[in-house]
Each structure stands twice: as C-alpha cells, then as structure tokens.
Design a protein around this motif. Structure first.
Motif, PDB file in Angstrom:
ATOM      1  N   GLU A   1      13.194  12.044  53.402  1.00 19.47           N
ATOM      2  CA  GLU A   1      12.638  12.932  54.432  1.00 19.47           C
ATOM      3  C   GLU A   1      12.290  14.287  53.836  1.00 19.47           C
ATOM      4  O   GLU A   1      11.206  14.833  54.094  1.00 19.47           O
ATOM      5  N   LEU A   2      13.223  14.839  53.058  1.00 15.63           N
ATOM      6  CA  LEU A   2      12.992  16.149  52.449  1.00 15.63           C
ATOM      7  C   LEU A   2      11.783  16.111  51.526  1.00 15.63           C
ATOM      8  O   LEU A   2      10.921  16.989  51.588  1.00 15.63           O
ATOM      9  N   ARG A   3      11.691  15.087  50.694  1.00 16.48           N
ATOM     10  CA  ARG A   3      10.553  14.971  49.765  1.00 16.48           C
ATOM     11  C   ARG A   3       9.220  14.904  50.517  1.00 16.48           C
ATOM     12  O   ARG A   3       8.264  15.611  50.193  1.00 16.48           O
ATOM     13  N   GLU A   4       9.150  14.066  51.552  1.00 17.43           N
ATOM     14  CA  GLU A   4       7.912  13.924  52.317  1.00 17.43           C
ATOM     15  C   GLU A   4       7.596  15.194  53.112  1.00 17.43           C
ATOM     16  O   GLU A   4       6.427  15.578  53.236  1.00 17.43           O
ATOM     17  N   ALA A   5       8.621  15.833  53.647  1.00 16.44           N
ATOM     18  CA  ALA A   5       8.401  17.075  54.395  1.00 16.44           C
ATOM     19  C   ALA A   5       7.850  18.167  53.491  1.00 16.44           C
ATOM     20  O   ALA A   5       6.916  18.887  53.862  1.00 16.44           O
ATOM     21  N   ILE A   6       8.415  18.285  52.309  1.00 17.27           N
ATOM     22  CA  ILE A   6       7.932  19.299  51.358  1.00 17.27           C
ATOM     23  C   ILE A   6       6.465  19.047  51.023  1.00 17.27           C
ATOM     24  O   ILE A   6       5.663  19.980  50.976  1.00 17.27           O
ATOM     25  N   LYS A   7       6.107  17.790  50.804  1.00 16.70           N
ATOM     26  CA  LYS A   7       4.693  17.473  50.508  1.00 16.70           C
ATOM     27  C   LYS A   7       3.791  17.870  51.674  1.00 16.70           C
ATOM     28  O   LYS A   7       2.750  18.495  51.472  1.00 16.70           O
ATOM     29  N   LEU A   8       4.195  17.509  52.888  1.00 20.13           N
ATOM     30  CA  LEU A   8       3.364  17.816  54.052  1.00 20.13           C
ATOM     31  C   LEU A   8       3.255  19.321  54.273  1.00 20.13           C
ATOM     32  O   LEU A   8       2.154  19.849  54.479  1.00 20.13           O
ATOM     33  N   ILE A   9       4.368  20.020  54.235  1.00 24.10           N
ATOM     34  CA  ILE A   9       4.349  21.477  54.452  1.00 24.10           C
ATOM     35  C   ILE A   9       3.498  22.155  53.392  1.00 24.10           C
ATOM     36  O   ILE A   9       2.682  23.031  53.704  1.00 24.10           O
TER      37      ILE A   9
ATOM     38  N   LYS B   1      25.775  18.931  60.673  1.00 27.86           N
ATOM     39  CA  LYS B   1      25.887  20.135  59.841  1.00 27.86           C
ATOM     40  C   LYS B   1      25.509  19.844  58.391  1.00 27.86           C
ATOM     41  O   LYS B   1      24.729  20.586  57.796  1.00 27.86           O
ATOM     42  N   LYS B   2      26.039  18.776  57.832  1.00 26.38           N
ATOM     43  CA  LYS B   2      25.727  18.436  56.436  1.00 26.38           C
ATOM     44  C   LYS B   2      24.245  18.109  56.280  1.00 26.38           C
ATOM     45  O   LYS B   2      23.608  18.491  55.299  1.00 26.38           O
ATOM     46  N   TYR B   3      23.700  17.392  57.251  1.00 25.54           N
ATOM     47  CA  TYR B   3      22.277  17.054  57.223  1.00 25.54           C
ATOM     48  C   TYR B   3      21.431  18.327  57.249  1.00 25.54           C
ATOM     49  O   TYR B   3      20.531  18.521  56.428  1.00 25.54           O
ATOM     50  N   SER B   4      21.721  19.216  58.199  1.00 23.03           N
ATOM     51  CA  SER B   4      20.946  20.456  58.335  1.00 23.03           C
ATOM     52  C   SER B   4      21.070  21.324  57.092  1.00 23.03           C
ATOM     53  O   SER B   4      20.076  21.897  56.622  1.00 23.03           O
ATOM     54  N   ASP B   5      22.292  21.440  56.540  1.00 20.60           N
ATOM     55  CA  ASP B   5      22.487  22.235  55.326  1.00 20.60           C
ATOM     56  C   ASP B   5      21.673  21.668  54.171  1.00 20.60           C
ATOM     57  O   ASP B   5      21.034  22.410  53.421  1.00 20.60           O
ATOM     58  N   TYR B   6      21.690  20.355  54.023  1.00 19.55           N
ATOM     59  CA  TYR B   6      20.945  19.707  52.941  1.00 19.55           C
ATOM     60  C   TYR B   6      19.442  19.973  53.074  1.00 19.55           C
ATOM     61  O   TYR B   6      18.781  20.366  52.106  1.00 19.55           O
ATOM     62  N   ILE B   7      18.917  19.762  54.272  1.00 14.51           N
ATOM     63  CA  ILE B   7      17.481  19.960  54.504  1.00 14.51           C
ATOM     64  C   ILE B   7      17.103  21.428  54.313  1.00 14.51           C
ATOM     65  O   ILE B   7      16.121  21.749  53.631  1.00 14.51           O
ATOM     66  N   LEU B   8      17.877  22.346  54.901  1.00 17.10           N
ATOM     67  CA  LEU B   8      17.566  23.769  54.782  1.00 17.10           C
ATOM     68  C   LEU B   8      17.573  24.210  53.323  1.00 17.10           C
ATOM     69  O   LEU B   8      16.642  24.906  52.884  1.00 17.10           O
ATOM     70  N   ASN B   9      18.594  23.833  52.574  1.00 19.65           N
ATOM     71  CA  ASN B   9      18.655  24.229  51.167  1.00 19.65           C
ATOM     72  C   ASN B   9      17.432  23.732  50.405  1.00 19.65           C
ATOM     73  O   ASN B   9      16.842  24.468  49.618  1.00 19.65           O
TER      74      ASN B   9
ATOM     75  N   LEU C   1      14.447  22.972  51.641  1.00 17.52           N
ATOM     76  CA  LEU C   1      13.241  23.667  52.099  1.00 17.52           C
ATOM     77  C   LEU C   1      13.180  25.094  51.557  1.00 17.52           C
ATOM     78  O   LEU C   1      12.099  25.578  51.199  1.00 17.52           O
ATOM     79  N   LEU C   2      14.324  25.769  51.467  1.00 21.97           N
ATOM     80  CA  LEU C   2      14.322  27.136  50.948  1.00 21.97           C
ATOM     81  C   LEU C   2      14.032  27.178  49.451  1.00 21.97           C
ATOM     82  O   LEU C   2      13.443  28.142  48.960  1.00 21.97           O
ATOM     83  N   ILE C   3      14.408  26.124  48.735  1.00 23.15           N
ATOM     84  CA  ILE C   3      14.034  26.047  47.318  1.00 23.15           C
ATOM     85  C   ILE C   3      12.519  25.870  47.200  1.00 23.15           C
ATOM     86  O   ILE C   3      11.867  26.527  46.391  1.00 23.15           O
ATOM     87  N   GLY C   4      11.961  25.006  48.020  1.00 23.40           N
ATOM     88  CA  GLY C   4      10.520  24.757  47.970  1.00 23.40           C
ATOM     89  C   GLY C   4       9.676  25.859  48.589  1.00 23.40           C
ATOM     90  O   GLY C   4       8.536  26.079  48.179  1.00 23.40           O
ATOM     91  N   PHE C   5      10.243  26.541  49.592  1.00 26.28           N
ATOM     92  CA  PHE C   5       9.497  27.565  50.328  1.00 26.28           C
ATOM     93  C   PHE C   5      10.383  28.782  50.554  1.00 26.28           C
ATOM     94  O   PHE C   5      10.881  29.022  51.664  1.00 26.28           O
ATOM     95  N   PRO C   6      10.591  29.579  49.517  1.00 23.55           N
ATOM     96  CA  PRO C   6      11.475  30.744  49.665  1.00 23.55           C
ATOM     97  C   PRO C   6      11.009  31.723  50.746  1.00 23.55           C
ATOM     98  O   PRO C   6      11.807  32.491  51.284  1.00 23.55           O
TER      99      PRO C   6
END
Length: 135
Positions: free
Chosen positions: A82-90, A4-12, A14-19
């Motif tokens: 992971e979040l940083r690299e995912a944001i770059k790729l997306i 849950k904490k992992y998913s919340d962190y990643i989702l938050n 990603l939503l900042i980077g990709f509203p």
C-alpha cells in the motif's frame, strides 16, 4: 498489526517520501489524516489511514466535489505494498504526471482517458482537465 502501528508505519513512509507533509498531518484516535493544499488553493490532496486502509482523495472547495480511491484498488493489500503504491500515485499527482478532471456534475477526479470522458459527458456538463500545479 493494530491501527496505531499501521498509521505509524504509513506516516513514517510518507514523510520520508514527502517531507513537505510534516506540517500538514494530524493524528486523531490513531488515524492519520494528511491534508495538502494546492498552491492556488483550488484543490486539496488528502490521505488517511482510517480503518487500517490507505485512502487518497481530492477535495475541491465544495464537499460534493470530493473523490477518493483506496490503495487496495491498485492490488496492494499489505502495508508495504500500500505504501509503495501510494507513494507512486502521490508523486505522480504532485509532479503533474496525473491528469485531474473537473466535471461540473461529478467534481474532481483522476482520469486516464480524456477522450472517453469527453465522449461520455452530458451536454450541459462542463469538463476541464488540469494538472496539480494548475490548481
């Protein structure tokens, strides 16, 4: 960190980077899944946090044309990395900096060497190269 904490962190993050993803995510059993359709409807970008691993994929109109990568393959093993690299790729996919190949035998996938792809394709294989905005 639990799922849950992992998913919340990643989702938050990603939503900042990709509203624009705000209307395209679901959470089931603490696992986030984002499914973002291309404008022409030929391809879907999907992102999931299943098994506390950030995974990004492309899905065509047929399940056999599904491709994915684990962000750990980008030498990102901690949630922040992971979040940083995912944001770059997306971002690179969505702004057409990534080339998306379509193979009649392999489906959709990201390619970094079109010349090699063409050289290694089978004689009966159709191979096309597109950008996200064309799909």
């Amino acid at each position: 960190m639990d799922q849950k904490k992992y998913s919340d962190y990643i989702l938050n993050g990603l939503l900042i980077g990709f509203p624009q993803f705000i209307d395209y995510y679901t959470i089931i059993e603490d696992i986030v899944k984002i499914e973002y359709q291309s404008k022409a409807g030929l391809l879907k970008l999907w992102i999931t946090t299943q098994d506390m691993e950030l995974t990004i994929g492309l899905e065509g109109n047929e399940p056999k044309w599904d491709w994915h990568t684990h962000i750990s393959q980008f030498s990102a093993y901690e949630p922040e990395d992971e979040l940083r690299e995912a944001i770059k790729l997306i971002k690179n996919i969505l702004v057409d900096n990534e080339t998306i190949a379509f193979s009649s035998s392999l489906g959709y996938y990201l390619t970094y060497n079109q010349f090699e792809d063409m050289k290694n394709k089978r004689s009966d294989e159709v191979l096309e190269f597109k950008k996200w905005s064309e799909l």
